[in-house]
Design a protein around this motif. Structure first.
Motif, PDB file in Angstrom:
ATOM      1  N   VAL A 120     -24.534  13.635 -36.781  1.00 27.35           N
ATOM      2  CA  VAL A 120     -23.750  12.396 -36.674  1.00 27.35           C
ATOM      3  C   VAL A 120     -24.242  11.386 -37.709  1.00 27.35           C
ATOM      4  O   VAL A 120     -25.396  10.947 -37.659  1.00 27.35           O
ATOM      5  CB  VAL A 120     -23.879  11.787 -35.257  1.00 27.35           C
ATOM      6  N   SER A 121     -23.376  11.035 -38.638  1.00 31.47           N
ATOM      7  CA  SER A 121     -23.784  10.066 -39.666  1.00 31.47           C
ATOM      8  C   SER A 121     -23.566   8.650 -39.167  1.00 31.47           C
ATOM      9  O   SER A 121     -22.792   8.407 -38.243  1.00 31.47           O
ATOM     10  CB  SER A 121     -22.966  10.271 -40.945  1.00 31.47           C
ATOM     11  N   GLU A 122     -24.229   7.695 -39.804  1.00 34.62           N
ATOM     12  CA  GLU A 122     -23.886   6.287 -39.618  1.00 34.62           C
ATOM     13  C   GLU A 122     -22.572   6.046 -40.365  1.00 34.62           C
ATOM     14  O   GLU A 122     -22.223   6.832 -41.266  1.00 34.62           O
ATOM     15  CB  GLU A 122     -24.997   5.402 -40.208  1.00 34.62           C
ATOM     16  N   PRO A 123     -21.861   4.979 -40.030  1.00 31.73           N
ATOM     17  CA  PRO A 123     -20.589   4.728 -40.746  1.00 31.73           C
ATOM     18  C   PRO A 123     -20.859   4.175 -42.145  1.00 31.73           C
ATOM     19  O   PRO A 123     -20.524   3.038 -42.449  1.00 31.73           O
ATOM     20  CB  PRO A 123     -19.877   3.708 -39.847  1.00 31.73           C
TER      21      PRO A 123
ATOM     22  N   ASN B 269     -14.388   9.900 -38.380  1.00 29.90           N
ATOM     23  CA  ASN B 269     -14.150   8.587 -37.769  1.00 29.90           C
ATOM     24  C   ASN B 269     -13.800   7.608 -38.880  1.00 29.90           C
ATOM     25  O   ASN B 269     -14.561   7.476 -39.847  1.00 29.90           O
ATOM     26  CB  ASN B 269     -15.410   8.102 -37.054  1.00 29.90           C
ATOM     27  N   VAL B 270     -12.659   6.962 -38.738  1.00 29.39           N
ATOM     28  CA  VAL B 270     -12.171   6.107 -39.819  1.00 29.39           C
ATOM     29  C   VAL B 270     -11.735   4.762 -39.257  1.00 29.39           C
ATOM     30  O   VAL B 270     -11.079   4.687 -38.211  1.00 29.39           O
ATOM     31  CB  VAL B 270     -10.951   6.765 -40.518  1.00 29.39           C
TER      32      VAL B 270
ATOM     33  N   GLU C 169     -10.692   8.911 -34.415  1.00 29.45           N
ATOM     34  CA  GLU C 169     -11.487  10.097 -34.731  1.00 29.45           C
ATOM     35  C   GLU C 169     -10.531  11.269 -34.911  1.00 29.45           C
ATOM     36  O   GLU C 169      -9.811  11.628 -33.981  1.00 29.45           O
ATOM     37  CB  GLU C 169     -12.457  10.354 -33.563  1.00 29.45           C
TER      38      GLU C 169
ATOM     39  N   GLU D 250     -18.912  13.258 -37.936  1.00 29.21           N
ATOM     40  CA  GLU D 250     -19.659  14.096 -36.998  1.00 29.21           C
ATOM     41  C   GLU D 250     -19.380  15.522 -37.442  1.00 29.21           C
ATOM     42  O   GLU D 250     -18.237  15.968 -37.395  1.00 29.21           O
ATOM     43  CB  GLU D 250     -19.153  13.875 -35.572  1.00 29.21           C
TER      44      GLU D 250
ATOM     45  N   VAL E 295     -14.096   2.318 -43.808  1.00 29.34           N
ATOM     46  CA  VAL E 295     -15.404   2.669 -43.226  1.00 29.34           C
ATOM     47  C   VAL E 295     -15.282   4.055 -42.576  1.00 29.34           C
ATOM     48  O   VAL E 295     -14.377   4.293 -41.772  1.00 29.34           O
ATOM     49  CB  VAL E 295     -15.838   1.633 -42.168  1.00 29.34           C
ATOM     50  N   ILE E 296     -16.178   4.957 -42.955  1.00 27.04           N
ATOM     51  CA  ILE E 296     -16.094   6.332 -42.440  1.00 27.04           C
ATOM     52  C   ILE E 296     -17.462   6.804 -41.917  1.00 27.04           C
ATOM     53  O   ILE E 296     -18.485   6.595 -42.568  1.00 27.04           O
ATOM     54  CB  ILE E 296     -15.666   7.312 -43.565  1.00 27.04           C
TER      55      ILE E 296
ATOM     56  N   ARG F 154     -11.941   2.244 -34.637  1.00 30.24           N
ATOM     57  CA  ARG F 154     -11.853   3.507 -35.368  1.00 30.24           C
ATOM     58  C   ARG F 154     -10.994   4.519 -34.626  1.00 30.24           C
ATOM     59  O   ARG F 154     -10.846   4.456 -33.411  1.00 30.24           O
ATOM     60  CB  ARG F 154     -13.242   4.082 -35.559  1.00 30.24           C
TER      61      ARG F 154
ATOM     62  N   LYS G 134      -9.308   7.843 -26.539  1.00 24.94           N
ATOM     63  CA  LYS G 134     -10.724   8.178 -26.660  1.00 24.94           C
ATOM     64  C   LYS G 134     -11.488   7.926 -25.362  1.00 24.94           C
ATOM     65  O   LYS G 134     -11.413   6.872 -24.770  1.00 24.94           O
ATOM     66  CB  LYS G 134     -11.303   7.324 -27.785  1.00 24.94           C
TER      67      LYS G 134
END
Ligand code: ADP
Ligand code: MG
Length: 473
Positions: free
Chosen positions: A152-155, A194-195, A209, A10, A6-7, A207, A260
Motif C-alpha cells: 500500500v503506497s502513500e498517495p 485510488n484516485v 478505488e 494498492e 493524487v494517486i 477518492r 466503499k
C-alpha cells in the motif's frame, strides 16, 4: 487554477510459494476448477490454518528491499464479508500489525527521480474466483488461500505516468527478489488505483478505488479516465462519492461496482486460530545477507564498472532473467562487456523475438554467446561470419568453436593471401581502379566487396581496405 491529481496504489503481489499461505494445497496455476482447495482453504469445521514460513520470509525480503521496518511480531486478523468466492465468510489478512511498514521506492519518470513512500505491506490470503459465463456464474476456489502481499503506497503519485513507473519498479523488484513470477495475465501482480483530484494547496479530495487492474496500460487508462470524470463532476458543481469502481477495457471507462466499505464494516478481529508471527533479528539478518543485487545498483554497475551505454543498461536490467544471462556471459568472456551487451540486445533479442521464446529457453547459452564474442575479439572470425556462426549455434550445431572448426570459418588474416586476392581484384576491375585513381573514392566499397567475395566473406574488410589502399597509391 487547474486541478491536481493524487494517486495511491494498492498492489497485490502473489507470492511464489509452492503451497498456500495456511495449507499444503498447491498454488500452481491452470488446474481444473476446484481441484486445489483443501479443507483449510474452504474453512471446513475442525481444521486449523498453519502459516507458510516461506511466505513470511518472502514478505521480509520485500520489506528489506524497500528499506522498511519489519515487525518482530505481527498478527493475522479476520476480515469479515460475504462473497460467493469466499466460503469461510472471512478473509485472513494482517490489519493492525502488518509485517512490513514505512518503506520507500525510487521511481524514474522521464529524467526526474522521485521517492514514493510505502505505508505498509501486509500478508493475506487470496479469495477464489467467480467465473462468469453466458447465463450462469461458477466459482473456482483453486485460488482461495494463495499467499499475497498487499503493498500500500502513500498517495504520493501525481500522474498516471508516475503510477505506471511505480508499478513497473515494484514489478521488477519482486521478480528480482524471486518472490513473485510477475505474470500479470494470470493475476500474479495486480493493482487497485485510488484516485482523487484537488485544487493546489487544498486538502485531499474524496477518492475512488478502481479494482483489479492487471496491465500497465489498463492502470494508465483507468487513471486518465477517472481524473477526467472527477474533474467534470466537480466543475459542474457536483461531489465525488467514495466508491469502488471497475475498469472496462472494451469501453475504456470505469464504472461503479459498489460503495466503499470502511474498516469497521469488515468487523476485523484477531484470528483466534493463528499465533502471532514472530521473527528474530537473526532471521532478518540471514535474509538480508541473501538479498540479490537490486535493479538500481545493478544498472549503476553496468554503466560505471562495465562501461555500458545507459540505454543498454536499462534494457538489460529491466528483466532479471536477461540481466542474469548477461552477467553470466560477461563472467565467461574476455571481451569488453559493451560488446557482449551489443550481441544480447541485438542479435540475441532479435532471434528470441523471431521465435517468440524467453531468454532462459535460448538455444544459445550465455557461455556460448561469450565464446562467440571472444572469437570476434581475438580475430578468429569477422563480425560478418559471426552472424553465420550465431545462426548455426542457434540451430544446435554445436558450440561456436565447434561450428567454426567444422565449417572451416576461420578468418583469412594471412597478409600474403590477402595481397594476392587484392592483386586479382585490381587486375579484374580496371575501370573501377581507373575511377578510383581519378578521385572517385566511392568505388572503394565495390572493390572491397569483390575481394570479400573471393574470400567467401572470411576476410576482415578493414584489412582488405587497407591492402587495397596501399596497392592503389
Ligand atoms: P482502504 O484500506 O480502505 O482502501 P487506505 O487508507 O488503506 O484505505 O488507503 C488505500 C490507498 O488509498 C492508499 O494507497 C492511499 O495512499 C490511497 N489514498 C488515500 N487517500 C487518498 C486520496 N484522497 N486520493 C488518492 N489516494 C488516496
Ligand atoms: Mg484497500
Amino acid at each position: 487554477m487547474t486541478w491536481e491529481t493524487v494517486i495511491g496504489l494498492e498492489i497485490h503481489v502473489q507470492l511464489a510459494t509452492a503451497s498456500k499461505i495456511f495449507s499444503s494445497a498447491s498454488t500452481a496455476y491452470g488446474a481444473p476448477p476446484n481441484t486445489q482447495a483443501c479443507g483449510v482453504d474452504l474453512g471446513l469445521p475442525g481444521v486449523l490454518p498453519v502459516i507458510n514460513q516461506t511466505a513470511v520470509e518472502m514478505a521480509i525480503k520485500l520489506g528489506l528491499a524497500i528499506e522498511a521496518e519489519i515487525a518482530v511480531r505481527s498478527i493475522f486478523a479476520r476480515k469479515n464479508y460475504f462473497y460467493p468466492d469466499l466460503p469461510k465468510g472471512y478473509q485472513i489478512s494482517q490489519f493492525e500489525d502488518p509485517i512490513v511498514s514505512n518503506g520507500k521506492l525510487s521511481i524514474n519518470v522521464g529524467d526526474h527521480a522521485k521517492q514514493i513512500r510505502i505505508l505498509r505491506a501486509h500478508l493475506e490470503e487470496d479469495a477464489g474466483k467467480s467465473v462468469h459465463e453466458v447465463n450462469h456464474t461458477g466459482v473456482d476456489l483453486n485460488r482461495a488461500g494463495t499467499p499475497l502481499i498487499e503493498v500500500v503506497s502513500e498517495p504520493d503519485m501525481t500522474s498516471a505516468a508516475e503510477a505506471v513507473a511505480y508499478m513497473r519498479t515494484l514489478h521488477l523488484l519482486v521478480r528480482t527478489l524471486e518472490i513473485c513470477d510477475g505474470n500479470m495475465q494470470e493475476g500474479s501482480f495486480r493493482c487497485d488505483a485510488n484516485v482523487s483530484v484537488r485544487k493546489p494547496g487544498e486538502p485531499l479530495g474524496t477518492r475512488t478505488e478502481t479494482k483489479n487492474l492487471n496491465s500497465f496500460r489498463f492502470v494508465e487508462r483507468a487513471i486518465d479516465f477517472e481524473v477526467e470524470r472527477q474533474i467534470d463532476i466537480l466543475e459542474a458543481g457536483g461531489a465525488i462519492e467514495q466508491e469502488t469502481r471497475l475498469y472496462d477495457p472494451d469501453n475504456d471507462e470505469t464504472r461503479t461496482m459498489r460503495s466503499k466499505e470502511d474498516a469497521h464494516d469488515y468487523r476485523y478481529f484477531p484470528d483466534p486460530d493463528l499465533l502471532p508471527v514472530v521473527v528474530s533479528a537473526e532471521q532478518i539478518e540471514k535474509i538480508r545477507e541473501q538479498l540479490p543485487e537490486l535493479p538500481p545498483l545493478r544498472r549503476q554497475r553496468y554503466i560505471d564498472v562495465l562501461g555500458l551505454k545507459t540505454e543498454d543498461a536499462d534494457t538489460l536490467v529491466s528483466d532479471p532473467l536477461v540481466a542474469a544471462y548477461f552477467d553470466t556471459a560477461v563472467d565467461a568472456s574476455n571481451s569488453e562487456p559493451a560488446k557482449v551487451a551489443n550481441w544480447v540486445v541485438g542479435d540475441l533479442f532479435g532471434a528470441l523475438k523471431k521465435y517468440d521464446i524467453e531468454i532462459d529457453e535460448s538455444p544459445i547459452s550465455a557461455v556460448y554467446l561469450a565464446q562467440l564474442v571472444d572469437r570476434i575479439s581475438d580475430g578468429t572470425i569477422s563480425g560478418k561470419i559471426a552472424k553465420t556462426v550465431f545462426e548455426a549455434v542457434w540451430e544446435r550445431e554445436g558450440s561456436p568453436d565447434e561450428v567454426i572448426k567444422n565449417r572451416g570459418l576461420t578468418q583469412v588474416t594471412d597478409d600474403s593471401l590477402i595481397a594476392s586476392v587484392v592483386a586479382e581484384v585490381i587486375s579484374e576491375n580496371p575501370d573501377q581502379v581507373e575511377q578510383f585513381k581519378a578521385g572517385k573514392t566511392k568505388v572503394m566499397g565495390f572493390l572491397v566487396g569483390q575481394a570479400m567475395k573471393k574470400t567467401k566473406g572470411q576476410a576482415n574488410p578493414k584489412q582488405i581496405n587497407e591492402a587495397l589502399q596501399k596497392a592503389l597509391v
